[in-house]
Write an enzyme that holds these catalytic residues in place. Structure first.
Site: not given
Ligand SMILES: NC(=O)c1ccc[n+]([C@@H]2O[C@H](COP(=O)([O-])OP(=O)(O)OC[C@H]3O[C@@H](n4cnc5c(N)ncnc54)[C@H](O)[C@@H]3O)[C@@H](O)[C@H]2O)c1
Length: 250
Positions: A61, A87, A140, A153, A157, A186
């Site tokens: 992306v 996302n 977040s 980060y 956010k 999560i």
């Molecule tokens: N897991 C948590 O506790 C949590 C908390 C707050 C916010 N978030 C946010 O949730 C969102 C999703 O994360 P997640 O926790 O599901 O993690 P995850 O690692 O399971 O999924 C993230 C996905 O994004 C893809 N990705 C990463 N860089 C990319 C790029 N340059 N182009 C296209 N795809 C890309 C990865 O390959 C992966 O499949 C993120 O923005 C993260 O900051 C997660």
């Protein structure tokens, strides 16, 4: 029974894992067609390849040109765009401002914020045509609060919160809503390795949540579904905290 997103077309980035994967599965179960975007070499096709309502696009992306490629692919596959779920994101290596590696700072801001701006900008003309366009961004708990060790980060956010509110103000006249979700801890591809390496970290967040558990990707997907639905047409410019009550403590 008719699904909540019957007839809708969505773009979901970061769709191969965690929150993006769960949201893609929920969206198609609710009747949507989804352009699922994730990195080349990710398990995107293994995860969604058998779902006739998902078109998979292996595309980073970040970087110039990515946004037009993503929007173009959605139009080619499904002819329109109603919902954009921004996302894809990263924590990066982390660090405090004084010691933050500059290359990591640029990497995190490019992925978490700049790519969100570019993809949204490219999708806006199509969302305007929808008449009920929906933008949902992933923020977040760190869109609102800060602790040390995650400077880039946390900054990005907070930027997601600002960008989303601006979009809500600018696009409401076109029937488009813009909101962001604020996940707590999560269990996903980002956090599972950290919780495995530092079990006390997972325990901390589990105990901090008044609901006594860590979050699941489905907890976030359900909120994204609501914010993307016609039922949420009067909800815009908000951040929805989904953290099991963790940030209700003072
Ligand atoms: N897991 C948590 O506790 C949590 C908390 C707050 C916010 N978030 C946010 O949730 C969102 C999703 O994360 P997640 O926790 O599901 O993690 P995850 O690692 O399971 O999924 C993230 C996905 O994004 C893809 N990705 C990463 N860089 C990319 C790029 N340059 N182009 C296209 N795809 C890309 C990865 O390959 C992966 O499949 C993120 O923005 C993260 O900051 C997660």
């Amino acid at each position: 029974m008719t699904g909540l997103l019957e007839g809708k077309v969505a773009i979901i980035t970061g769709a191969a894992s965690g929150i993006g994967k769960a949201t893609t599965e929920l969206f198609t179960a609710e009747g949507a067609k989804v352009l699922a975007v994730d990195l080349p070499g990710s398990p995107l096709n293994d995860v969604h390849g058998n779902d006739a309502n998902v078109s998979c696009l292996e595309q980073d992306v970040t970087g110039e040109g990515a946004a037009d490629t993503i929007v173009g692919a959605a139009l080619e596959a499904f002819g329109k765009i109603d919902i954009l779920f921004n996302n894809a994101g990263t924590v990066g290596q982390g660090g405090e401002v004084e010691s933050h590696d500059e290359a990591d700072w640029m990497f995190v801001t490019e992925l978490n914020l700049h790519s969100m701006y570019r993809i949204t900008k490219a999708a806006i003309p199509e969302l305007k045509k929808s008449g009920a366009g929906r933008i949902v961004n992933v923020g977040s708990i760190r869109s609102e609060f800060a602790d040390s060790g995650a400077a880039a980060y946390t900054t990005t956010k907070h930027g997601v919160a600002g960008l989303t509110k601006v979009l809500a103000v600018e696009l409401g006249q076109h029937g488009i809503t813009a909101n962001f979700v604020q996940p707590g801890a999560i269990l996903t591809g980002i956090t599972e390795p950290a919780f495995a390496a530092m079990p006390e970290y997972g325990e901390y967040w589990k105990n901090r949540a008044s609901t006594g558990r860590l979050g699941l990707p489905e907890d976030i997907a359900n909120a994204v579904l609501y914010l993307s639905s016609d039922e949420a047409s009067f909800v815009s410019g908000i951040g929805l905290m989904i953290d099991g009550g963790a940030t209700s403590h003072f």
